[in-house]
Write an enzyme that holds these catalytic residues in place. Structure first.
Site, PDB file in Angstrom:
ATOM      1  CE  LYS A  53       0.191  -2.350  -0.143  1.00 33.35           C
ATOM      2  NZ  LYS A  53       1.152  -3.012  -1.030  1.00 33.35           N
ATOM      3  CE  LYS A  73      -0.322  -3.839  -5.556  1.00 36.39           C
ATOM      4  NZ  LYS A  73      -0.103  -2.456  -6.062  1.00 36.39           N
ATOM      5  N   GLY A 108       6.567  -5.412   1.306  1.00 35.22           N
ATOM      6  CA  GLY A 108       7.805  -6.115   0.943  1.00 35.22           C
ATOM      7  C   GLY A 108       7.700  -6.885  -0.363  1.00 35.22           C
ATOM      8  CE1 TYR A 160       2.968  -6.264 -13.327  1.00 33.84           C
ATOM      9  CE2 TYR A 160       3.053  -6.492 -15.712  1.00 33.84           C
ATOM     10  CZ  TYR A 160       3.683  -6.446 -14.487  1.00 33.84           C
ATOM     11  OH  TYR A 160       5.050  -6.575 -14.426  1.00 33.84           O
ATOM     12  CD  GLU A 217       6.191   2.600  -2.119  1.00 30.30           C
ATOM     13  OE1 GLU A 217       7.236   2.414  -1.489  1.00 30.30           O
ATOM     14  OE2 GLU A 217       5.489   1.672  -2.562  1.00 30.30           O
ATOM     15  CD  GLU A 248       3.048   0.234  -0.491  1.00 34.34           C
ATOM     16  OE1 GLU A 248       2.367  -0.213   0.447  1.00 34.34           O
ATOM     17  OE2 GLU A 248       4.142  -0.229  -0.804  1.00 34.34           O
ATOM     18  NE  ARG A 297       7.613   0.826   6.117  1.00 30.31           N
ATOM     19  CZ  ARG A 297       8.285   0.853   4.974  1.00 30.31           C
ATOM     20  NH1 ARG A 297       9.339   1.636   4.834  1.00 30.31           N
ATOM     21  NH2 ARG A 297       7.909   0.108   3.951  1.00 30.31           N
ATOM     22  CB  VAL A 317      15.100   0.863   3.300  1.00 30.24           C
ATOM     23  CG1 VAL A 317      16.550   0.445   3.130  1.00 30.24           C
ATOM     24  CG2 VAL A 317      14.312  -0.205   4.044  1.00 30.24           C
ATOM     25  NE  ARG A 367      16.609  -0.786  -0.401  1.00 32.40           N
ATOM     26  CZ  ARG A 367      15.362  -0.994  -0.009  1.00 32.40           C
ATOM     27  NH1 ARG A 367      14.979  -2.186   0.421  1.00 32.40           N
ATOM     28  NH2 ARG A 367      14.468  -0.021  -0.067  1.00 32.40           N
TER      29      ARG A 367
HETATM   30  P1  ADP Z   1       4.713  -3.664  -1.414  1.00 33.44           P
HETATM   31  O1  ADP Z   1       3.994  -2.858  -0.385  1.00 33.44           O
HETATM   32  O2  ADP Z   1       4.616  -5.118  -1.195  1.00 33.44           O
HETATM   33  O3  ADP Z   1       6.127  -3.185  -1.648  1.00 33.44           O
HETATM   34  P2  ADP Z   1       3.769  -2.199  -3.745  1.00 33.44           P
HETATM   35  O4  ADP Z   1       2.338  -1.937  -3.958  1.00 33.44           O
HETATM   36  O5  ADP Z   1       4.637  -1.074  -3.286  1.00 33.44           O
HETATM   37  O6  ADP Z   1       3.919  -3.457  -2.767  1.00 33.44           O
HETATM   38  O7  ADP Z   1       4.408  -2.786  -5.062  1.00 33.44           O
HETATM   39  C1  ADP Z   1       5.761  -3.196  -5.148  1.00 33.44           C
HETATM   40  C2  ADP Z   1       6.189  -3.175  -6.607  1.00 33.44           C
HETATM   41  O8  ADP Z   1       5.336  -4.056  -7.369  1.00 33.44           O
HETATM   42  C3  ADP Z   1       6.038  -1.807  -7.248  1.00 33.44           C
HETATM   43  O9  ADP Z   1       7.213  -1.048  -7.108  1.00 33.44           O
HETATM   44  C4  ADP Z   1       5.769  -2.162  -8.697  1.00 33.44           C
HETATM   45  O10 ADP Z   1       6.977  -2.300  -9.402  1.00 33.44           O
HETATM   46  C5  ADP Z   1       5.060  -3.519  -8.638  1.00 33.44           C
HETATM   47  N1  ADP Z   1       3.606  -3.290  -8.826  1.00 33.44           N
HETATM   48  C6  ADP Z   1       2.682  -3.017  -7.874  1.00 33.44           C
HETATM   49  N2  ADP Z   1       1.460  -2.799  -8.449  1.00 33.44           N
HETATM   50  C7  ADP Z   1       1.621  -2.917  -9.783  1.00 33.44           C
HETATM   51  C8  ADP Z   1       0.764  -2.804 -10.926  1.00 33.44           C
HETATM   52  N3  ADP Z   1      -0.515  -2.517 -10.805  1.00 33.44           N
HETATM   53  N4  ADP Z   1       1.296  -2.979 -12.157  1.00 33.44           N
HETATM   54  C9  ADP Z   1       2.610  -3.281 -12.301  1.00 33.44           C
HETATM   55  N5  ADP Z   1       3.460  -3.429 -11.277  1.00 33.44           N
HETATM   56  C10 ADP Z   1       2.998  -3.250 -10.033  1.00 33.44           C
END
Ligand code: ADP
Length: 447
Positions: free
Chosen positions: A116, A158, A164, A202, A276, A289, A293, A296, A339
């Site tokens: 990432k 992160k 997940g 955030y 996303e 991200e 693939r 779901v 789900r």
């Molecule tokens: P993963 O690959 O673990 O699913 P993601 O990057 O897709 O992680 O993030 C999963 C969820 O976490 C997102 O749908 C969002 O709701 C929350 N999230 C991720 N980054 C942020 C951020 N910078 N600020 C607020 N929420 C976040």
């Protein structure tokens, strides 16, 4: 076309791939762990090979065992599904070296988007909007403090290799940063075998909106509209819908679609993928991200576009040209997915055990993607997803009504499921108005 495909997965996605192959006259090979000897994907495939014990590290993640299964069955290609080895550049590379087609993008694209920190760097290079944050790994507390002060609290730590919803920590003040950094690094190392973390602003109120794309090996690409995946618990998706209510109009759809295609082009992407985005209250969108693939929740896009994404993946991996062009993709009606996890609807604790009675809903506009049946055992070794209940209707309200009656029709006994919780969501005022953020479900649970 391929004569024979091995499906390196289990559960509903293995079944989904077998269904696509059957309709394409492709023979299928199922692989299974000893815990899945009676699984439906094993029964429905043309051939099956046991690849190890229940622990996925020794079966569904065991590259040598899977390649041996390919060898003894003469399969030409591997369908990875989601989870397990689906996003492993190493697995895709080994397949390539062995002359087996990996049904997915090239190992290079998997590696770039799977990191990432690297993905953010590439997106920055092609002007895809990003949330303020790290340009590289954040290793030391002093760096984290400086960066967090620059971008302003709250921030989120992160994992570079995250997935997940794991390995993320929200931090509201400098005091909490030290332990959050350490915890995120430890959790990331433990879960992903990669301790690297980074920092991002955030975004308090946001929707999770993602764009499905399809790309062939020659750079032709289309996007297939959006999915709203904001209904989450613990950063994990629970209910998804398409189109996105209340936020995405045609202009924003095209803007996000173009951004998704630019992101994919930047890594020479091929096959199916999902970009996303997080979308704020002012409808600004930021790259989150790329999932390299099948997702779901791909079924809701299939319902609104009429495109079979799994068949498309197989055709594109075989080397066929993309036959769709952007104008031919028209969204029709409204689709929604619940789900259905085998979890306690109050505490969300996973419930393994045997399903003692099972009856799936049906009727117009109802699709059930599931590998469950009466006497099926929900194993503690794997994800406790019992079914994806998908509905399609002319408009959102009709889809909600249809989902409600389908959930009420669903009989699953012997294990607790989230069906009662989904019924609660469907009655939620903010949900009904299409006016919600990813925190919508927080009020329903405390831990
Ligand atoms: P993963 O690959 O673990 O699913 P993601 O990057 O897709 O992680 O993030 C999963 C969820 O976490 C997102 O749908 C969002 O709701 C929350 N999230 C991720 N980054 C942020 C951020 N910078 N600020 C607020 N929420 C976040």
């Amino acid at each position: 076309m391929f004569q024979k495909v091995l499906i390196a997965n289990r559960g509903e996605i293995a079944l989904r791939a077998i269904r696509a192959c059957k309709e394409m006259d492709i023979k299928t090979v199922a692989v299974y762990s000893t815990a899945d000897a009676n699984a439906i994907h094993v029964k429905l495939a043309d051939e099956s090979v046991c690849i190890g014990p229940p622990d996925a590290r020794h079966s569904y993640l065991n590259i040598a065992a899977i390649l041996s299964a390919v060898e003894i069955t003469d399969a030409e290609a591997i369908y990875p599904g989601y989870g397990f080895l689906a996003e492993s550049p190493n697995f895709a590379e080994v397949c390539e070296e062995c002359g087996i087609k990996f049904i997915g993008p090239k190992p290079e694209a998997l590696a770039l988007m799977g990191d990432k920190i690297k993905a953010r760097e590439i997106m920055r290079g092609v002007n895809i909007p990003l949330l303020p944050g790290s340009e590289k790994e954040v290793e030391k507390e002093t760096e984290a403090r400086k960066l967090a002060a620059d971008i302003g609290y709250p921030v989120i730590v992160k994992a570079a290799a995250g997935g997940g919803g794991k390995g993320m920590k929200v931090v509201h003040s400098p005091v909490a940063l030290t332990s959050a950094l350490l915890m995120a690094q430890t959790e990331a190392a433990h879960t992903f075998g990669d301790h690297r973390v980074y920092l991002e602003k955030y975004l308090d109120k946001h929707r999770h909106i993602e764009i499905q794309i399809l790309a062939d090996n020659w750079g032709n690409m289309v996007h297939l509209g959006e999915r709203d995946c904001s209904i989450q618990r613990r950063h994990q998706k629970l209910l998804e819908e398409s189109p996105c209510p209340g936020v995405v109009d045609e202009a924003l759809r095209q803007d996000m679609g173009q951004a998704a295609l630019t992101a994919a082009k930047a890594v020479n992407y091929s096959n199916a993928g999902t970009v996303e985005f997080l979308v704020d209250a002012k409808r600004n969108f930021y790259f989150s991200e790329m999932n390299t693939r099948i997702q779901v929740e791909h079924g809701i896009t299939e319902m609104t576009t009429g495109v079979d994404l799994v068949k498309s993946q197989i055709e594109l991996a075989f080397g066929q040209n993309l036959t769709l062009d952007q104008d031919s993709i028209q969204l029709r009606g409204h689709a929604m997915e619940c789900r259905i996890y085998a979890e306690d609807p109050e505490t969300f604790a996973p419930c393994s055990g045997v399903i003692t009675a099972y009856h799936a809903p049906g009727g117009l506009g109802v699709r059930v993607d599931s590998a469950a049946y009466e006497r099926y055992c929900i194993s503690p070794y794997y994800d406790p997803l019992v079914a994806k209940l998908i509905v399609h209707a002319d408009d959102r309200l009709s889809a909600i009504k249809r989902m409600q009656r389908a959930l009420e029709e669903y009989i699953i006994e012997g294990v607790s499921t989230l069906i009662p919780f989904h019924l609660k969501i469907l009655k939620d005022e903010s949900f009904l108005r299409g006016d919600f953020y990813t925190q919508l479900l927080d009020k329903y649970f405390t831990s």
